[in-house]
Design an enzyme around this catalytic site. Sequence first.
Site, PDB file in Angstrom:
ATOM      1  N   CYS A  91       4.683 -17.182 -44.981  1.00  0.00           N
ATOM      2  CA  CYS A  91       3.241 -17.332 -44.812  1.00  0.00           C
ATOM      3  C   CYS A  91       2.992 -18.135 -43.545  1.00  0.00           C
ATOM      4  CB  CYS A  91       2.659 -18.060 -46.036  1.00  0.00           C
ATOM      5  SG  CYS A  91       0.883 -18.313 -45.967  1.00  0.00           S
ATOM      6  N   HIS A 132      -0.317 -11.261 -52.248  1.00  0.00           N
ATOM      7  CA  HIS A 132      -0.167 -12.545 -51.555  1.00  0.00           C
ATOM      8  C   HIS A 132      -1.542 -13.095 -51.154  1.00  0.00           C
ATOM      9  CE1 HIS A 132       2.100 -15.358 -48.844  1.00  0.00           C
ATOM     10  NE2 HIS A 132       0.928 -15.365 -48.237  1.00  0.00           N
ATOM     11  N   GLU A 133      -2.382 -12.235 -50.587  1.00  0.00           N
ATOM     12  CA  GLU A 133      -3.691 -12.688 -50.115  1.00  0.00           C
ATOM     13  C   GLU A 133      -4.633 -13.012 -51.273  1.00  0.00           C
ATOM     14  OE1 GLU A 133      -3.327 -13.603 -47.259  1.00  0.00           O
ATOM     15  OE2 GLU A 133      -1.694 -12.285 -46.680  1.00  0.00           O
ATOM     16  N   HIS A 136      -3.915 -16.368 -52.393  1.00  0.00           N
ATOM     17  CA  HIS A 136      -4.599 -17.352 -51.539  1.00  0.00           C
ATOM     18  C   HIS A 136      -6.028 -17.576 -52.032  1.00  0.00           C
ATOM     19  CE1 HIS A 136      -2.161 -18.747 -48.211  1.00  0.00           C
ATOM     20  NE2 HIS A 136      -1.671 -17.524 -48.009  1.00  0.00           N
TER      21      HIS A 136
END
Length: 142
Positions: A91, A132-133, A136
Site C-alpha cells: 500500500c 483493498h480500497e 480503506h
Amino acid sequence: MQRPIMTSRSFLRTPSEPADPAAPADQATITDLVDTLEANRSRCVGMAANMIGVGKRIIAFVDEELGGRITVMLNPVITVMDGAYETAEGCLSLAGERRTRRYRRIEVDFEDRRGRSRHATFTDFTAEIIQHEVDHCNGIII
C-alpha cells in the site's frame, strides 16, 4: 490535482463518511483521486479518498477488464464474496507488504460519478484491488 499520500495510521483507521455525488467537494475529491492515482500508476493500482486525506467513501482503481481504464466508485459495498485465498499486498500509505485474505469473485453495489446506482461483479486481481480500497473506506489497513 495530485495530492500527497496520507500515511497517518490514526487517520487511515477512521471509517470514511458517505460520499455525495451531487456535492462539488466530493466531485473535486474524485478529480484529485484520479489525478493522484494517474501520477502513481507505476507503483499503485488503486486508491481510496482517505489515502489523499479525504474521509469520504470514494475509490478509484485501474480496471484491467476495461483495458486499464480508471474506474471510480462512490459508497461501494461488497455484497457477495466467493473463493477465499491468502495473499500479500502493499500500500502506498504503508511500507512493505502484509498478508491478508481476499476473495476471487465479488459483487459490489455502488454509485457512479453521476450518482447512478450500480451493481457489478469483479474477479481476480480487479476484485482484489476493490477489496483493498473498500477496506480503506472501512478504516481497515492491512
